[in-house]
Design a protein around this motif. Sequence first.
Motif, short mmCIF file in Angstrom:
data_model
loop_
_atom_site.label_atom_id
_atom_site.label_comp_id
_atom_site.label_asym_id
_atom_site.label_seq_id
_atom_site.Cartn_x
_atom_site.Cartn_y
_atom_site.Cartn_z
N PHE A 109 0.80 -1.28 -0.27
CA PHE A 109 -0.02 -0.24 -0.24
C PHE A 109 1.26 1.18 -0.24
O PHE A 109 1.66 1.26 0.45
CB PHE A 109 -1.31 0.22 1.40
N PHE A 110 0.27 2.06 -1.00
CA PHE A 110 1.14 3.63 -0.54
C PHE A 110 0.64 4.70 -0.84
O PHE A 110 -1.06 4.51 -1.92
CB PHE A 110 2.32 3.24 -1.89
N LEU A 111 0.69 5.73 -1.32
CA LEU A 111 0.17 7.31 -0.40
C LEU A 111 0.43 7.60 -2.62
O LEU A 111 1.15 7.33 -3.04
CB LEU A 111 0.03 8.23 -0.30
N ALA A 112 -1.48 8.09 -3.24
CA ALA A 112 -0.87 8.60 -4.20
C ALA A 112 -2.58 10.16 -3.87
O ALA A 112 -2.92 10.01 -2.62
CB ALA A 112 -1.29 7.72 -5.03
N ILE A 113 -2.44 10.84 -5.16
CA ILE A 113 -3.20 12.23 -5.41
C ILE A 113 -3.84 11.91 -6.19
O ILE A 113 -3.33 10.71 -7.85
CB ILE A 113 -1.90 13.29 -5.94
#
Length: 259
Positions: free
Chosen positions: A225-229
Amino acid sequence: RTTAALVNLVPSPQRHPGLVLDKYCENLLYEQHQRAALEKVTQALPDDKGFFKDVLARRVKCLEYLGAQTWQRTTAGPLTIHLSRSAALENAGLCLHPVHGFVYLPGSGIKGITRAFAETIWLPVQPDHYLAWREIEEVFGWAPNQDRRKQIDSPEHPAKPRMAEGGGKEAEIGEQTGNIIFHEAWPVKWPRLVVDIVNNHHPDYYQKTGHNFPSGDWENPNPVFFLAIPAQAGFSFALSKRRDDVSEESLKLARIWLD
């Protein structure tokens, strides 16, 4: 525990996303815990629109004072950056402003991808490679690193040694700063964050060597899991001359390459 208790007294929308991501993560033993930690970061969305508007206005004044050329672009798809940076979460980082907490694009990264385009896409199709390479170095500068020395030594590359002023034994100037400054790209409004996922369904098939592992449904997926815009996020880009005597052509080329 006492620190966590104090942090929990602050409502999620009032928390600094960067601090939530880097300093206040909890329960990181398993991937599902990492997802929960990242979801807390997405909830840290300061709702003080007046403050953010004031910060943007101050940036505009600063860029105007520098004589910078500014324009906006919108992302075509989900965006992430700095996944591999040093952080508490594995492959889950994001480039957040250290003071204000919003996502931004560092000037060094923008300069890097712009130069990569200029050298690999724009340069090969120019009629005069020697002149084109000079134009690239005027914008970005140069340094006596290993890559450039290889370029100079290659008969197929247009890079040539720059002669030192007045001659002398040292034929190449050691280094030179580029004539164009690549500023940070800031969002035009506070960007929303989402938790994205890369899910490798066949880790044994890809990672184990020396064995003949077929890919099959019996393998356990390995979600990351990772952060994105999300897509359609607007960013404001800015370029400026390092000195007043820098040519308009250098500024024009830098924007063409960046676009």
